[in-house]
Design a protein around this motif. Sequence first.
Motif, short mmCIF file in Angstrom:
data_model
loop_
_atom_site.label_atom_id
_atom_site.label_comp_id
_atom_site.label_asym_id
_atom_site.label_seq_id
_atom_site.Cartn_x
_atom_site.Cartn_y
_atom_site.Cartn_z
N GLU A 5 -3.34 -35.90 35.06
CA GLU A 5 -1.63 -35.82 34.47
C GLU A 5 -2.27 -37.59 34.49
N LEU A 6 -2.44 -38.00 35.68
CA LEU A 6 -2.79 -39.78 36.12
C LEU A 6 -4.16 -40.38 34.40
N SER A 7 -4.35 -39.39 34.61
CA SER A 7 -5.86 -40.26 33.32
C SER A 7 -4.90 -39.69 32.05
N ALA A 8 -4.30 -39.03 31.43
CA ALA A 8 -3.60 -38.93 30.77
C ALA A 8 -2.75 -39.89 30.44
N ARG A 9 -1.90 -40.13 31.51
CA ARG A 9 -0.68 -41.38 30.96
C ARG A 9 -1.88 -42.78 30.84
N LEU A 10 -2.61 -43.03 32.12
CA LEU A 10 -3.00 -44.31 31.60
C LEU A 10 -3.66 -44.09 30.47
N ASN A 11 -3.66 -42.95 29.39
CA ASN A 11 -4.57 -42.93 27.90
C ASN A 11 -3.83 -44.36 27.06
N GLU A 12 -2.07 -44.77 27.70
CA GLU A 12 -1.34 -45.32 26.78
C GLU A 12 -1.54 -46.69 27.16
N VAL A 13 -2.39 -47.53 26.62
CA VAL A 13 -2.56 -48.81 26.98
C VAL A 13 -0.96 -49.65 27.61
N GLY A 14 0.19 -49.17 27.11
CA GLY A 14 1.15 -49.87 27.38
C GLY A 14 1.65 -50.48 28.48
#
Length: 314
Positions: A5-14
């Motif tokens: 889940e953290l990895s997916a969130r970090l894929n959002e640059v902002g």
Amino acid sequence: MVHEELSARLNEVGYKNWLKAGYCLLKLKDGLHGYINNEMKSFHGIIISSNDVLQRQQQCRNNCRPNGNHLHSLCWLCEEWKREILRHHTNRTGVVNWGNCKPWLWPSQHWELAKAYMPRGQANITGADQCDAAALLNLISFCDHFSFIDQRQVREVIRQRNELMHSSEMRVSAQWMLQYQKSLDRLLQQLQHVPEVAAARREIKEMLSVDWTICVPGADSVDGPEWTGLEPTLVSQVEAELLREKLQELLLYTEAQSPVGLHAKDLSELRKLQVFLQGQRDLEEQFHTELQRVQLLESQLQQAVIQDRGELQN
């Protein structure tokens, strides 16, 4: 996987930028707290030595304490300390958060003095190491003992910190990050002679140059390098600390409103954060207790609305 889940969130640059900017605040706190603690010890001693009344080293015997955020019926000793606090306050017409303080401890504990120059919510804080960056920056801004530090730069970092923590979307742009980095560096450069501050300045520069995308073995690949040199556990801890600071600040403000005076707009930003946390399985588990407090506030608002409607019908 634990960090999918953290990895997916970090894929959002902002959002990644939001976390990196928040990490800088954590390092800022680490660099400042020891120095500020020593300065407040010195300030406490200066006040005592320059005041004939306080030089007697007497202690409050009435256990004087605030009533909410107000100080009434103080003993003569606490009244003298109050006068000294206000004399050294840079915004003498502004609100002083007396609810932070235990006045009877002013003669003996320097950090009780420091809390009079800080934002609300510091009542149970007993030392600089327990404060967040916002509390320390406000102390520097509102206590004239720190007037040798360029206050324009302090206020600019406070402003940017508030923009960051009050961002309902929890996203900041690359352009915003660039200005933020410059402001932080200008502030820290003034205290470069303090080893802890110098170390924090170096770490902030290093971390801002790193791509925070993480690779989770076995998970789908994400944009950016597969390995950044950052442990997923470290990023997860930073994320949890920042989200908790944001959530606690919102809860503190909202819970300070009376149930009768609570309005839907008071809960709007809190609800956005609630939706975000509940939409992330790992975060929902971590913030279970805080989310229950949000639900209680929503229940109080609903009850107040029902009560208002009943009174109108009558």
